[in-house]
Design a protein around this motif. Structure first.
Motif, short mmCIF file in Angstrom:
data_model
loop_
_atom_site.label_atom_id
_atom_site.label_comp_id
_atom_site.label_asym_id
_atom_site.label_seq_id
_atom_site.Cartn_x
_atom_site.Cartn_y
_atom_site.Cartn_z
N ARG A 28 0.83 -1.22 0.00
CA ARG A 28 0.00 0.00 0.00
C ARG A 28 0.86 1.26 0.00
NH1 ARG A 28 -3.72 1.64 4.39
NH2 ARG A 28 -3.24 3.59 3.33
N ILE A 29 0.19 2.38 -0.28
CA ILE A 29 0.86 3.68 -0.25
C ILE A 29 0.35 4.45 0.97
CG2 ILE A 29 1.03 5.91 -1.46
CD1 ILE A 29 0.96 4.37 -4.07
N TYR A 30 1.25 5.13 1.65
CA TYR A 30 0.90 5.93 2.82
C TYR A 30 1.10 7.40 2.45
CZ TYR A 30 1.68 1.48 5.28
OH TYR A 30 1.64 0.17 5.69
N ARG A 31 0.05 8.19 2.65
CA ARG A 31 0.16 9.63 2.35
C ARG A 31 -0.19 10.41 3.61
NH1 ARG A 31 -2.60 7.37 -1.91
NH2 ARG A 31 -1.59 7.47 -3.95
N PHE A 32 0.81 11.10 4.13
CA PHE A 32 0.61 11.86 5.36
C PHE A 32 0.83 13.35 5.07
CE2 PHE A 32 2.45 7.76 7.05
CZ PHE A 32 1.21 7.24 7.39
N MET A 33 -0.08 14.16 5.57
CA MET A 33 0.06 15.61 5.39
C MET A 33 0.68 16.22 6.63
SD MET A 33 -2.77 18.55 4.55
CE MET A 33 -2.65 18.46 2.76
N GLU A 34 1.79 16.96 6.44
CA GLU A 34 2.29 17.77 7.55
C GLU A 34 1.59 19.11 7.39
OE1 GLU A 34 4.36 17.28 4.98
OE2 GLU A 34 5.35 19.18 4.53
N PHE A 35 0.74 19.45 8.37
CA PHE A 35 -0.06 20.66 8.26
C PHE A 35 0.80 21.91 8.43
CE2 PHE A 35 -2.59 24.09 9.90
CZ PHE A 35 -3.69 24.08 9.06
N CYS A 36 1.77 21.81 9.31
CA CYS A 36 2.49 23.00 9.79
C CYS A 36 3.66 23.36 8.86
CB CYS A 36 2.98 22.67 11.18
SG CYS A 36 4.14 23.82 11.85
N GLY A 37 3.80 24.64 8.56
CA GLY A 37 4.91 25.09 7.72
C GLY A 37 6.27 24.84 8.35
N GLY A 38 6.33 24.88 9.68
CA GLY A 38 7.59 24.58 10.38
C GLY A 38 8.02 23.14 10.11
N HIS A 39 7.05 22.24 10.04
CA HIS A 39 7.37 20.85 9.71
C HIS A 39 7.81 20.72 8.25
CE1 HIS A 39 4.78 19.26 13.26
NE2 HIS A 39 6.05 19.34 13.59
N THR A 40 7.14 21.46 7.36
CA THR A 40 7.54 21.43 5.94
C THR A 40 9.01 21.84 5.81
OG1 THR A 40 5.30 21.96 5.22
CG2 THR A 40 7.07 22.46 3.65
N HIS A 41 9.36 22.91 6.52
CA HIS A 41 10.75 23.40 6.49
C HIS A 41 11.70 22.34 7.03
CE1 HIS A 41 13.92 26.49 6.84
NE2 HIS A 41 14.30 25.75 7.86
N ALA A 42 11.34 21.74 8.19
CA ALA A 42 12.23 20.75 8.81
C ALA A 42 12.37 19.51 7.94
CB ALA A 42 11.70 20.38 10.20
N ILE A 43 11.29 19.06 7.33
CA ILE A 43 11.35 17.86 6.48
C ILE A 43 12.30 18.10 5.30
CG2 ILE A 43 9.96 16.50 4.84
CD1 ILE A 43 7.65 16.75 6.94
N ALA A 44 12.21 19.31 4.71
CA ALA A 44 13.11 19.63 3.57
C ALA A 44 14.54 19.83 4.07
CB ALA A 44 12.61 20.90 2.87
N ARG A 45 14.69 20.54 5.17
CA ARG A 45 16.03 20.87 5.67
C ARG A 45 16.83 19.62 6.04
NH1 ARG A 45 17.43 24.30 11.17
NH2 ARG A 45 19.67 23.99 11.02
N TYR A 46 16.17 18.65 6.68
CA TYR A 46 16.90 17.46 7.12
C TYR A 46 16.81 16.32 6.10
CZ TYR A 46 17.13 19.98 11.50
OH TYR A 46 17.37 20.95 12.46
N GLY A 47 16.22 16.58 4.95
CA GLY A 47 16.18 15.56 3.89
C GLY A 47 15.44 14.30 4.30
N LEU A 48 14.39 14.44 5.10
CA LEU A 48 13.71 13.26 5.62
C LEU A 48 13.09 12.37 4.54
CD1 LEU A 48 12.10 14.46 8.98
CD2 LEU A 48 14.43 13.76 8.46
N PRO A 49 12.58 12.93 3.43
CA PRO A 49 12.01 12.02 2.41
C PRO A 49 13.03 10.98 1.94
CG PRO A 49 11.29 14.26 1.99
CD PRO A 49 12.31 14.34 3.10
N ASP A 50 14.33 11.33 1.97
CA ASP A 50 15.36 10.36 1.54
C ASP A 50 15.44 9.17 2.49
OD1 ASP A 50 15.89 12.11 -0.45
OD2 ASP A 50 17.76 12.88 0.42
N LEU A 51 14.97 9.36 3.72
CA LEU A 51 15.04 8.26 4.70
C LEU A 51 13.80 7.37 4.66
CD1 LEU A 51 16.44 10.20 7.80
CD2 LEU A 51 17.70 8.67 6.29
N LEU A 52 12.78 7.82 3.93
CA LEU A 52 11.51 7.09 3.94
C LEU A 52 11.44 6.12 2.77
CD1 LEU A 52 9.08 10.07 4.72
CD2 LEU A 52 10.06 8.41 6.34
N PRO A 53 10.74 5.00 2.96
CA PRO A 53 10.54 4.10 1.81
C PRO A 53 9.69 4.79 0.73
CG PRO A 53 9.29 3.34 3.72
CD PRO A 53 10.10 4.50 4.18
N GLY A 54 9.80 4.31 -0.51
CA GLY A 54 9.14 4.98 -1.63
C GLY A 54 7.63 5.04 -1.54
N ASN A 55 7.04 4.20 -0.70
CA ASN A 55 5.57 4.21 -0.61
C ASN A 55 5.06 5.03 0.59
OD1 ASN A 55 6.62 2.32 1.18
ND2 ASN A 55 4.81 1.00 1.10
#
Ligand code: SF4
Length: 379
Positions: A28-55
């Motif tokens: 399955r695919i998991y889609r999670f919304m980070e509501f907060c702009g501070g989280h958007t910034h932190a996710i991009a800044r620390y490159g978290l998508p690179d640590l997550l599986p593709g789904n």
């Protein structure tokens, strides 16, 4: 550094990443919304998508206060500066948000408007004391985090009889916006973005607590995990969301227990309730009008309400047609889906609101993610 380094430990991050990979079902695919702009910034800044599986996908939400400010509201502030010759005080990012006809508060200043950048509403109060012969308006934006200081400033102005001070109130409410995103058949976002859960905002939740999310987690069957801003906070919250989805649970969980309690900050809530009441409707950039999603100043403090004092009318203005901010704020598109991204539109020359603040999805991706896009397209 106590309470910082602990939440940036790379070995622990790898450990949680492995736990997410193990927990996420490949079916399955998991889609999670980070509501907060501070989280958007932190996710991009620390490159978290690179640590997550593709789904496991993170989808940016509308939680950047500057991004969701509609053009019509900025036009009102410009009108205060240019037509009513008020001293308009606001936060730095707000000065650069595009308004109608290529204007902004910064350009209004270049045209002779007295527009001042402040760090806090207290600065606006001080300016009002220093200029008793001038009208001073604080252009108040933001979610529940920035609302209590505005309430305190209005109470202070009332106590001091500071009648040249008023507030253009554009404070908005988080739970109403999350509910609006989910308010569609089958629990999908209005334009068809399926979501499996939310990373609940951090600062906002320190004020309102975790309880206000419970009703829609139940009603829409969507889990919410409130998270702090450090990389381990976010990774742990994503793991908790994956686990809830796997187990068919839709609960509010609190990863940020070191700062967020179930009932939040009661004193701040009481101050907000004393000074503000719900607006029936409020337009959000990208989301349209959402009922009961913003605050207005109560009649008892009408003397400090710039909208009433200067008889300002609100006019809805459509976004620049080439700008995809609306779709990005609804989770439908990514910054790279916009033709203007990184060419005409950059943080120095923002064409839309998402490129203005470091919490905006486009600015975050421009700063931390675009080099990877370039590498991917070169490969
Ligand atoms: S790149 Fe600029 S114009 Fe395009 S969506 Fe983002 S902010 Fe709007």
């Amino acid at each position: 550094m106590k309470y910082i380094d602990e939440y940036r430990n790379s070995a622990l991050a790898q450990h949680i990443a492995a736990a997410i990979r193990n927990a996420a079902s490949p079916a399955r695919i998991y889609r999670f919304m980070e509501f907060c702009g501070g989280h958007t910034h932190a996710i991009a800044r620390y490159g978290l998508p690179d640590l997550l599986p593709g789904n496991v996908h993170m989808i940016h939400g509308p939680g950047c206060p500057v991004c969701v400010l509609p053009i019509g509201r900025i036009d009102m502030a410009i009108e205060l500066a240019l037509r009513h010759h008020a001293i308009v005080c606001t936060y730095a990012d707000t000065l650069r948000v595009p308004a109608s006809d290529g204007r902004s508060l910064l350009r209004a200043r270049a045209q002779g408007g007295d527009v001042r950048m402040v760090y806090a509403v207290d600065d606006a109060l001080r300016i009002a004391r220093e200029h008793p012969d001038r009208a001073v308006v604080f252009f108040a934006i933001g979610f529940e985090t920035t609302t209590p200081p505005t309430a305190v400033a209005i109470l202070q102005a009332a106590a001091e009889n500071l009648h040249n001070f008023s507030v253009l109130c554009c404070h908005v409410l988080t739970p109403a916006a999350i509910a609006a995103i989910l308010d569609a058949p089958a629990g999908e976002a209005p334009q068809g973005v399926p979501l499996d859960g939310f990373v609940g905002p951090a600062h906002v939740s320190t004020v309102i607590g975790s309880e206000p999310y419970a009703a829609f987690a139940r009603a829409y069957r969507k889990p919410v995990v409130i998270a702090g801003f450090e990389p381990l906070d976010l990774m742990q919250a994503i793991l908790m969301l994956v686990q809830q989805v796997n187990e068919g649970r839709a609960e509010v969980e609190n990863e940020f227990m070191r700062a967020v309690t179930p009932s939040g900050n009661r004193k701040a809530q009481a101050l907000m309730a004393q000074v503000f009441e719900l607006r029936e409707r409020f337009e959000w950039r990208g989301l349209g009008e959402i009922p009961h999603s913003a605050l207005r100043i109560r009649d008892a403090y009408a003397a400090f309400d710039a909208e009433r004092r200067f008889e300002l009318g609100y006019r809805s203005v459509a976004d620049n047609r080439a700008c995809e901010c609306g779709a990005i704020l609804r989770g439908l598109k990514r910054p790279i889906d916009c033709k203007l991204f990184g060419t005409v539109c950059t943080p120095e020359t923002p064409m839309g609101s998402c490129m203005v603040s470091s919490e905006g999805a486009c600015a975050a991706h421009y700063t931390y993610g675009r080099h990877k896009d370039a590498q991917a397209s070169a490969a």
